[in-house]
Design a protein around this motif. Structure first.
Motif, PDB file in Angstrom:
ATOM      1  N   LEU A 226      38.587 -38.224  -6.879  1.00 32.08           N
ATOM      2  CA  LEU A 226      38.218 -37.928  -8.271  1.00 32.08           C
ATOM      3  C   LEU A 226      39.238 -36.998  -8.920  1.00 32.08           C
ATOM      4  N   PHE A 227      39.696 -36.008  -8.177  1.00 33.96           N
ATOM      5  CA  PHE A 227      40.726 -35.101  -8.690  1.00 33.96           C
ATOM      6  C   PHE A 227      42.012 -35.871  -8.989  1.00 33.96           C
ATOM      7  N   GLY A 228      42.331 -36.840  -8.128  1.00 33.76           N
ATOM      8  CA  GLY A 228      43.514 -37.670  -8.364  1.00 33.76           C
ATOM      9  C   GLY A 228      43.413 -38.460  -9.651  1.00 33.76           C
ATOM     10  N   PHE A 229      42.202 -38.973  -9.914  1.00 36.00           N
ATOM     11  CA  PHE A 229      42.020 -39.699 -11.166  1.00 36.00           C
ATOM     12  C   PHE A 229      42.186 -38.777 -12.373  1.00 36.00           C
ATOM     13  N   VAL A 230      41.644 -37.578 -12.289  1.00 42.81           N
ATOM     14  CA  VAL A 230      41.820 -36.618 -13.385  1.00 42.81           C
ATOM     15  C   VAL A 230      43.299 -36.369 -13.643  1.00 42.81           C
TER      16      VAL A 230
ATOM     17  N   ILE B  18      47.670 -28.861  -4.453  1.00 39.60           N
ATOM     18  CA  ILE B  18      46.240 -28.558  -4.285  1.00 39.60           C
ATOM     19  C   ILE B  18      45.610 -29.458  -3.233  1.00 39.60           C
ATOM     20  N   VAL B  19      45.935 -30.739  -3.256  1.00 41.14           N
ATOM     21  CA  VAL B  19      45.375 -31.670  -2.273  1.00 41.14           C
ATOM     22  C   VAL B  19      45.856 -31.309  -0.868  1.00 41.14           C
ATOM     23  N   PHE B  20      47.129 -30.989  -0.747  1.00 39.65           N
ATOM     24  CA  PHE B  20      47.670 -30.615   0.564  1.00 39.65           C
ATOM     25  C   PHE B  20      46.984 -29.359   1.091  1.00 39.65           C
ATOM     26  N   TYR B  21      46.751 -28.412   0.185  1.00 37.78           N
ATOM     27  CA  TYR B  21      46.088 -27.161   0.591  1.00 37.78           C
ATOM     28  C   TYR B  21      44.658 -27.424   1.045  1.00 37.78           C
ATOM     29  N   ALA B  22      43.945 -28.337   0.364  1.00 33.34           N
ATOM     30  CA  ALA B  22      42.542 -28.606   0.696  1.00 33.34           C
ATOM     31  C   ALA B  22      42.394 -29.289   2.038  1.00 33.34           C
ATOM     32  N   PHE B  23      43.341 -30.148   2.389  1.00 31.02           N
ATOM     33  CA  PHE B  23      43.197 -30.935   3.618  1.00 31.02           C
ATOM     34  C   PHE B  23      43.941 -30.342   4.815  1.00 31.02           C
TER      35      PHE B  23
END
Length: 878
Positions: A213-217, A271-276
């Motif tokens: 969803l964040f990617g779509f945003v 941000i995605v890299f940090y989350a995963f």
């Protein structure tokens, strides 16, 4: 006792149901069926259903799409991805049952909440699509225009059809993705808090879902920046020099947009890299990306650097740095306003006009010089041909008819009805809607007349007297330019001496249009629709009666085709069978790339546009209100899209009957606007455009602009064919000498026939010869002692002297000026054509007839031997 307690609730429910039924009946059912019957009476029922289909299927499909998006993400978040119990909970039977009981309650309860929430959110998101469904229609049915924009290389149809929809879709998708991300995150958090025995960490499935969803945003944000590049094509930062992107926009703002896109993508990846990432978590990449974006954003909003670029790079060599941009603006504006096919003729001025006067002064020319202005003539029409208190002439039109073996210019006006001009006690319901329902006949007078005599009439009075062959079978005017109320005809009232002496006139309506009223049920519906109970109770409405609605022609056309924008000057055409109204209609767009927007309110309302085509000629039958649409510019991509969307609505111009085709004319509003644009944009090189040394303006007289006017004349362009054209004079900025005279006509110069071939010809005068402009000629007239003395004498005799519109006309190699002089009686205010002033060069002559004025003018030139003298004379025929 229990029943009494339920009574208030029952009454409240009954009131709510009644209110819902009333709203549904009044605003949905009633409007729908009246519109259906009205479209059906005009034989547009298929078009009616197509419009309805497009609007509701499109908005319904969009609503369903967004509802599915919201529901799907809420559903999988609550049912599959949000629960994360440890293994020991699943191994213990008691704990597992307790966990499952809480999970089931949460999933069931949340479903009852997020389903209606999804529907409400979907409806809110879809509302803009519902409001802009016609733009979506152009998106689906539009095709390539074959012209590319000079900056990005896209076809201009992309900007006119796709770009507005893409901006809407991007905005709504970004809003939707943001709402789904936020709501889904909240849902996951609630599941984590209220469902017991779960792990501290969010489940992997939830993280993946939120990441998607964040990617779509992020994707929709980047799409917004990509679309934002195209907004540079509509930049007004370089006004007033030119419109569109310049050096700063293309070499500073555009690179910054790409830089912002890069940093937005970098922020998302960080941000995605940090989350995963479980081991090597670092905030540094995200912080650097955010700082980079803020720097790019700050630079894009800064004024200092663009001002420095302007000061040190652009302005020292403006035509070189901005030359391409100016050329792009010129080319786009000329194309958008249909100015590329203008024919320019270098007009050689002959100082000795003797030969021109001799060659030009014939009866056919004199019979077409319009010495009666419609602004003055309408008062004479009202006073002399109104005949009844309830008859009015809303406007006076100009046209040409074949009279006395040649095409002769005439003024004409429809005699329409206005119930508000009757005595107050006569303004009752029966008079307004059953009795005084329509106008009757028209008046026609020649545009050129001699002074000092009564007005000559070609068609007059209620008995339609005509000495030149005008005859109309159905002279009743049920549809026109007045603010008509609804009418119900035929009816049972015996009416006489309204339009003619024939009794029972209310029964004479034989039109095919109108909504039938065959039953009491329809009478009741129309009484509700029009909020008038008298319709239901009136005994004078029979089963043969028809309801006539939307009788003002502008209102009628706008209700049928709201996508067309109307010229402010519809005009009347007389046929042997009946009267017709011809209305010019335009297609507009504000998205033509790099084209200068129109600055004024030219049409039927306030519109923002930078592209216009006179794409349609609308014909309205003044008797029965039937409407026909003819495509006058089938190459226009907008009207082509509508033609594909609504098959059968728009006819080919070749299908127009010849008796109407030969009365088509160049639209007045369009020509006025085109000349205002062309006054600057005819300077078609960057150097000339930047200098603005040859910019024109409308010629003025006494501070008032000389607006385009019609004249019928043989300009020696097509085998002695007389053309019905508009004349438009222009002078240099802040100067009074004449620079050009523009002619806008419809003559087919190749075949010399009546085929509709609109075009503009510019007669451009040499710079080294003084050609008097209207203001200078007006000064010569005011300075003439004989004319001034005559004006003073008339003003002292209880009359008021008024100057009419100055007619400027190319004549051979000379420029002819004709100005009518009117006298207005103090009491009656009926204008009288008193004299005609004729001027060529510096010679001014006033007389009662054009022929006499020309004879005296010729004598003045002969007296001057080798050309006009500095003296001015005024003579009158005795």
């Amino acid at each position: 006792m229990r029943n009494w307690k339920l009574l208030p609730a029952l009454m409240a429910a009954t009131l709510v149901v009644a209110a819902v039924l009333y709203v549904a009946f009044y605003f949905v059912f009633l409007d729908f069926f009246v519109d259906l019957w009205w479209f059906r009476s005009l034989e547009f029922e298929t078009y009616f259903w197509l419009k309805l289909l497009y609007r509701f299927i499109f908005s319904g499909a969009v609503t369903t799409f967004f509802f599915a998006i919201f529901l799907f993400h809420f559903w999988i978040a609550s049912r599959y991805l949000g629960l994360n119990p440890p293994e020991d909970i699943l191994m213990d039977d008691g704990k597992r049952r307790r966990f499952q009981r809480f999970a089931d309650v949460f999933m069931t309860g949340s479903a009852k909440v997020y389903t209606p929430v999804s529907l409400v959110l979907a409806i809110v998101i879809a509302i803009p699509f519902y409001l802009q469904w016609e733009q979506a229609l152009l998106f689906f049915f539009g095709e390539a225009a074959g012209i590319t924009d000079p900056v990005y290389g896209n076809d201009v149809s992309f900007y006119m059809f796709s770009y507005p929809i893409y901006m809407l879709i991007q905005k709504e998708l970004l809003t939707t993705a943001s709402l789904v991300l936020l709501a889904t995150g909240v849902l996951y958090w609630l599941e984590h808090v209220f469902v017991p025995n779960q792990s501290k960490e969010f489940p992997v499935g939830a993280k993946i879902h939120l990441a998607v969803l964040f990617g779509f945003v992020v994707l929709f944000v980047i799409w917004g920046f990509l679309l934002d590049r195209f907004s540079l094509l509509y930049s007004d930062q370089n006004e007033p020099v030119f419109f569109g992107p310049g050096f700063v926009e293309l070499h500073y703002q555009l690179p910054l947009i790409w830089l912002e896109i890069f940093f937005i993508a970098a922020i998302a990846v960080s941000i995605v890299f940090y989350a995963f990432s479980e081991r090597h978590r670092s905030k540094a990449p995200a912080i650097v990306a955010v700082l980079g974006y803020l720097a790019a954003w700050g630079l894009s909003g800064s004024h200092t650097i663009p001002e420095m670029i302007e000061k040190f790079i652009v302005k020292p060599n403006f035509t070189r740095t901005e030359g391409d941009s100016m050329l792009h603006n010129i080319d786009a504006t000329m194309a958008a306003y249909d100015l590329n096919n203008i024919k320019v003729v270098d007009f050689k001025v002959n100082l000795d006009a003797t030969k021109d006067i001799e060659a030009w002064s014939n009866v056919k020319h004199f019979e077409n010089i319009p010495v009666w202005d419609r602004e003055f003539l309408i008062d004479s029409y009202m006073q002399l041909q109104g005949l009844r208190s309830y008859y009015v002439f809303p406007t006076v039109d100009e046209d040409r008819y074949f009279i006395n073996d040649h095409h002769q210019q005439v003024n004409l006006a429809a005699r329409e009805v206005n119930i508000e001009r009757m005595p107050k006690e006569a303004q009752n319901w029966e008079n307004a809607h059953l009795r005084f329902t329509h106008g009757y006949g028209a008046v026609v007078s020649p545009a050129a007349q001699d002074a000092g005599i009564p007005i000559v009439w070609y068609l007059r009075d209620l008995n339609m007297t005509s000495d030149v062959g005008f005859s109309v079978k159905y002279p009743d005017i049920y549809y026109g330019q007045e603010k008509y109320r609804y009418a119900i005809v035929p009816n049972n009232l015996a009416v006489s001496d309204i339009s003619t002496s024939a009794p029972d006139e209310g029964k004479d309506y034989r039109g095919n249009t109108g909504i039938p009223i065959p039953s009491l049920f329809r009478k009741m519906l129309f009484a509700f629709y029009l909020k008038d109970e008298k319709i239901f109770f009136s005994p004078n409405i029979s089963n043969d009666s028809k309801l006539l609605l939307r009788r003002n022609i502008d209102e009628r056309i706008s209700a049928l085709t709201p996508f067309l924008h109307l010229d402010k000057d519809p005009y009347l055409v007389i046929d042997k069978d009946r009267f017709y109204w011809i209305q010019d209609a335009y297609t507009l767009s504000k998205y033509y790339p790099v084209s200068k927007p129109a600055a004024d309110d030219y049409l039927d309302g306030s519109h923002e546009f930078n592209y216009i085509r006179n794409s349609v000629k609308v014909v309205v039958d003044a008797y029965d209100g039937s409407v026909d649409y003819y495509m006058s510019n089938p190459d226009d991509p907008i009207i082509k899209a509508y033609s594909r969307a609504y098959p059968g609505l728009l006819k080919n111009l070749k299908e127009m009957p010849d008796h109407l085709l030969q009365h088509l004319r160049y639209p007045r509003d369009l020509y006025f606007m085109q000349m205002k644009i062309y006054a600057k944009y005819h300077q078609n090189t960057p150097e000339l455009f930047y200098e603005q040394a040859e910019t024109w303006q409308y010629a003025t007289v006494d501070g008032q602009s000389v607006l385009p006017y019609f004249i019928t004349m043989d300009f020696n362009r097509c085998n002695d064919t007389e053309e019905f054209v508009m004349i438009n004079p222009m002078t240099p900025i802040r100067r009074d000498n004449l620079s050009m005279v523009g002619l806008a006509g419809t003559l087919d110069e190749v075949n010399c026939g009546h085929a509709y071939k609109p075009g503009i010809t510019i007669f451009k005068f040499p710079k080294d010869v003084q050609v008097n402009g209207p203001s200078q000629v007006n000064a010569l007239i005011d300075q003439n002692p004989e004319i001034a003395a005559q004006f003073t004498l008339w003003n002292q005799q209880g009359s008021e002297v008024k100057k009419g519109r100055m007619v400027i006309l190319p004549m051979g190699n000379s420029i002819l000026y004709v100005q009518p002089i009117y006298m207005l009686a103090t009491k009656t205010k009926i204008p009288e054509l008193a004299r005609v002033i004729v001027s060529i060069g510096n010679q001014v002559v006033m007389d009662k007839t054009l022929q006499a004025a020309f004879d005296h003018l010729k004598a003045q030139f002969i007296k001057g031997a080798n050309g006009p003298t500095s003296g001015i004379s005024a003579t009158e025929s005795k």
